[in-house]
Design a protein around this motif. Structure first.
Motif, PDB file in Angstrom:
ATOM      1  N   GLU A  68      -3.552   3.307   6.928  1.00  0.00           N
ATOM      2  CA  GLU A  68      -3.562   2.488   5.714  1.00  0.00           C
ATOM      3  C   GLU A  68      -2.186   2.451   5.057  1.00  0.00           C
ATOM      4  OE1 GLU A  68      -5.739   2.062   1.363  1.00  0.00           O
ATOM      5  OE2 GLU A  68      -6.304   3.716   2.677  1.00  0.00           O
ATOM      6  N   ILE A  69      -1.767   1.253   4.644  1.00  0.00           N
ATOM      7  CA  ILE A  69      -0.515   1.099   3.896  1.00  0.00           C
ATOM      8  C   ILE A  69      -0.792   1.514   2.455  1.00  0.00           C
ATOM      9  CG2 ILE A  69       1.245  -0.509   3.075  1.00  0.00           C
ATOM     10  CD1 ILE A  69       0.738  -2.141   5.668  1.00  0.00           C
ATOM     11  N   LEU A  70      -0.102   2.560   2.011  1.00  0.00           N
ATOM     12  CA  LEU A  70      -0.318   3.125   0.689  1.00  0.00           C
ATOM     13  C   LEU A  70       0.620   2.536  -0.353  1.00  0.00           C
ATOM     14  CD1 LEU A  70      -0.602   6.821   1.889  1.00  0.00           C
ATOM     15  CD2 LEU A  70      -2.491   5.276   1.289  1.00  0.00           C
ATOM     16  N   GLU A  71       1.834   2.218   0.070  1.00  0.00           N
ATOM     17  CA  GLU A  71       2.822   1.637  -0.853  1.00  0.00           C
ATOM     18  C   GLU A  71       3.674   0.639  -0.086  1.00  0.00           C
ATOM     19  OE1 GLU A  71       6.394   2.937  -3.926  1.00  0.00           O
ATOM     20  OE2 GLU A  71       5.085   4.490  -3.118  1.00  0.00           O
ATOM     21  N   LEU A  72       3.943  -0.483  -0.720  1.00  0.00           N
ATOM     22  CA  LEU A  72       4.740  -1.533  -0.106  1.00  0.00           C
ATOM     23  C   LEU A  72       5.575  -2.214  -1.173  1.00  0.00           C
ATOM     24  CD1 LEU A  72       5.134  -3.359   2.533  1.00  0.00           C
ATOM     25  CD2 LEU A  72       3.579  -4.907   1.382  1.00  0.00           C
ATOM     26  N   SER A  73       6.862  -2.225  -0.961  1.00  0.00           N
ATOM     27  CA  SER A  73       7.793  -2.964  -1.804  1.00  0.00           C
ATOM     28  C   SER A  73       8.742  -3.658  -0.837  1.00  0.00           C
ATOM     29  CB  SER A  73       8.540  -2.019  -2.745  1.00  0.00           C
ATOM     30  OG  SER A  73       9.441  -2.728  -3.554  1.00  0.00           O
ATOM     31  N   MET A  74       8.663  -4.973  -0.754  1.00  0.00           N
ATOM     32  CA  MET A  74       9.403  -5.731   0.258  1.00  0.00           C
ATOM     33  C   MET A  74      10.862  -5.318   0.335  1.00  0.00           C
ATOM     34  SD  MET A  74       7.173  -7.518   1.764  1.00  0.00           S
ATOM     35  CE  MET A  74       8.082  -8.729   2.677  1.00  0.00           C
ATOM     36  N   VAL A  77      10.328  -0.281   0.454  1.00  0.00           N
ATOM     37  CA  VAL A  77       9.447   0.871   0.679  1.00  0.00           C
ATOM     38  C   VAL A  77       8.251   0.464   1.523  1.00  0.00           C
ATOM     39  CG1 VAL A  77       7.924   2.585  -0.407  1.00  0.00           C
ATOM     40  CG2 VAL A  77      10.086   1.976  -1.508  1.00  0.00           C
ATOM     41  N   LEU A  78       7.972   1.277   2.532  1.00  0.00           N
ATOM     42  CA  LEU A  78       6.765   1.138   3.331  1.00  0.00           C
ATOM     43  C   LEU A  78       6.235   2.543   3.575  1.00  0.00           C
ATOM     44  CD1 LEU A  78       4.747  -0.507   5.075  1.00  0.00           C
ATOM     45  CD2 LEU A  78       6.350  -0.216   6.992  1.00  0.00           C
ATOM     46  N   GLU A  79       5.054   2.826   3.023  1.00  0.00           N
ATOM     47  CA  GLU A  79       4.438   4.137   3.210  1.00  0.00           C
ATOM     48  C   GLU A  79       3.018   3.943   3.719  1.00  0.00           C
ATOM     49  OE1 GLU A  79       3.279   8.263   0.846  1.00  0.00           O
ATOM     50  OE2 GLU A  79       4.646   6.843  -0.094  1.00  0.00           O
ATOM     51  N   TYR A  80       2.662   4.728   4.739  1.00  0.00           N
ATOM     52  CA  TYR A  80       1.318   4.633   5.274  1.00  0.00           C
ATOM     53  C   TYR A  80       0.824   5.995   5.759  1.00  0.00           C
ATOM     54  CZ  TYR A  80       4.142   3.643   9.524  1.00  0.00           C
ATOM     55  OH  TYR A  80       5.075   3.652  10.535  1.00  0.00           O
ATOM     56  N   THR A  81      -0.496   6.087   5.926  1.00  0.00           N
ATOM     57  CA  THR A  81      -1.078   7.317   6.447  1.00  0.00           C
ATOM     58  C   THR A  81      -0.656   7.473   7.900  1.00  0.00           C
ATOM     59  OG1 THR A  81      -3.112   6.153   7.056  1.00  0.00           O
ATOM     60  CG2 THR A  81      -3.080   7.210   4.889  1.00  0.00           C
ATOM     61  N   TRP A  82      -0.665   8.706   8.355  1.00  0.00           N
ATOM     62  CA  TRP A  82      -0.318   9.030   9.744  1.00  0.00           C
ATOM     63  C   TRP A  82      -1.216  10.205  10.137  1.00  0.00           C
ATOM     64  CZ3 TRP A  82       2.358   6.509  13.283  1.00  0.00           C
ATOM     65  CH2 TRP A  82       2.801   7.174  14.420  1.00  0.00           C
ATOM     66  N   GLY A  83      -2.458   9.890  10.463  1.00  0.00           N
ATOM     67  CA  GLY A  83      -3.446  10.946  10.668  1.00  0.00           C
ATOM     68  C   GLY A  83      -3.679  11.640   9.342  1.00  0.00           C
ATOM     69  N   VAL A  87       3.722   8.800   6.300  1.00  0.00           N
ATOM     70  CA  VAL A  87       5.064   8.395   6.710  1.00  0.00           C
ATOM     71  C   VAL A  87       5.573   7.398   5.683  1.00  0.00           C
ATOM     72  CG1 VAL A  87       6.382   7.158   8.465  1.00  0.00           C
ATOM     73  CG2 VAL A  87       4.616   8.771   9.156  1.00  0.00           C
ATOM     74  N   ARG A  88       6.788   7.604   5.228  1.00  0.00           N
ATOM     75  CA  ARG A  88       7.372   6.727   4.203  1.00  0.00           C
ATOM     76  C   ARG A  88       8.786   6.330   4.638  1.00  0.00           C
ATOM     77  NH1 ARG A  88       6.710   5.954  -1.413  1.00  0.00           N
ATOM     78  NH2 ARG A  88       8.648   5.414  -2.476  1.00  0.00           N
ATOM     79  N   PHE A  89       9.017   5.032   4.700  1.00  0.00           N
ATOM     80  CA  PHE A  89      10.351   4.487   4.937  1.00  0.00           C
ATOM     81  C   PHE A  89      10.881   3.970   3.610  1.00  0.00           C
ATOM     82  CE2 PHE A  89       8.292   4.023   9.068  1.00  0.00           C
ATOM     83  CZ  PHE A  89       9.285   4.398   9.951  1.00  0.00           C
TER      84      PHE A  89
END
Length: 159
Positions: A68-74, A77-83, A87-89
């Motif tokens: 699931e994508i938890l946070e997104l700012s074009m 920021v891209l953060e998602y679950t990883w098991g 993971v956050r970029f």
């Protein structure tokens, strides 16, 4: 340069940081455009690019795991679950390109942790090479970095 790994209240935090000579938009496209994503992490694809959307992991056996994508700012920021982890970029604009930060929030250290860290390390190398018009073989690089991350995690666990 290896990631830094430190203990946190929720487990551990691994942080990778790269300075790239490319715009945030160019780097962002490698994280979110499925054609470019496929070039550095062929098992991943963006299913729905929005908060609450999903990144899919192809298990290569006909099944998929959804993150699931938890946070997104074009372009930022891209953060998602990883098991059990996250993971956050983060992409930060700089004068001559951008700084790409990858943070993995790790619930607990397992025997698989060095594998994931080596994988992310090599993926960042591949992204940078692709942006620079070069190529790196993930499968060739991974064993070299895996050994280094085994030692890093062993030293972290002994503290």
């Amino acid at each position: 340069m290896l990631a830094t790994v430190r203990k946190s209240d929720e487990g551990y935090i691994a942080r990778f940081e790269r300075t790239l000579r490319h715009s945030p938009e160019e780097v962002w496209s490698y994280l979110t455009d499925n054609d470019k994503l496929d070039r550095w992490f062929s098992e991943l694809s963006v299913d729905e690019l929005r908060e609450g959307g999903f990144i899919k992991f192809d298990m290569r056996d006909g099944t998929f795991e959804k993150f699931e994508i938890l946070e997104l700012s074009m372009n930022s920021v891209l953060e998602y679950t990883w098991g059990e982890d996250r993971v956050r970029f983060e992409i930060h604009k700089e004068q001559e390109g951008c700084r790409l930060i990858l943070i993995e929030k790790i619930a607990r250290i397992t025997s698989h942790t060095p594998k994931d860290l080596a994988g992310w390390h090599v993926c960042l190398m591949v992204i940078e090479a692709l942006l620079d018009g070069k190529a790196i073989d993930r499968d060739e690089e991974w064993p070299l970095w895996h050994e280094r991350y085994i030692r890093l995690i062993e030293s972290e666990a002994s503290v």
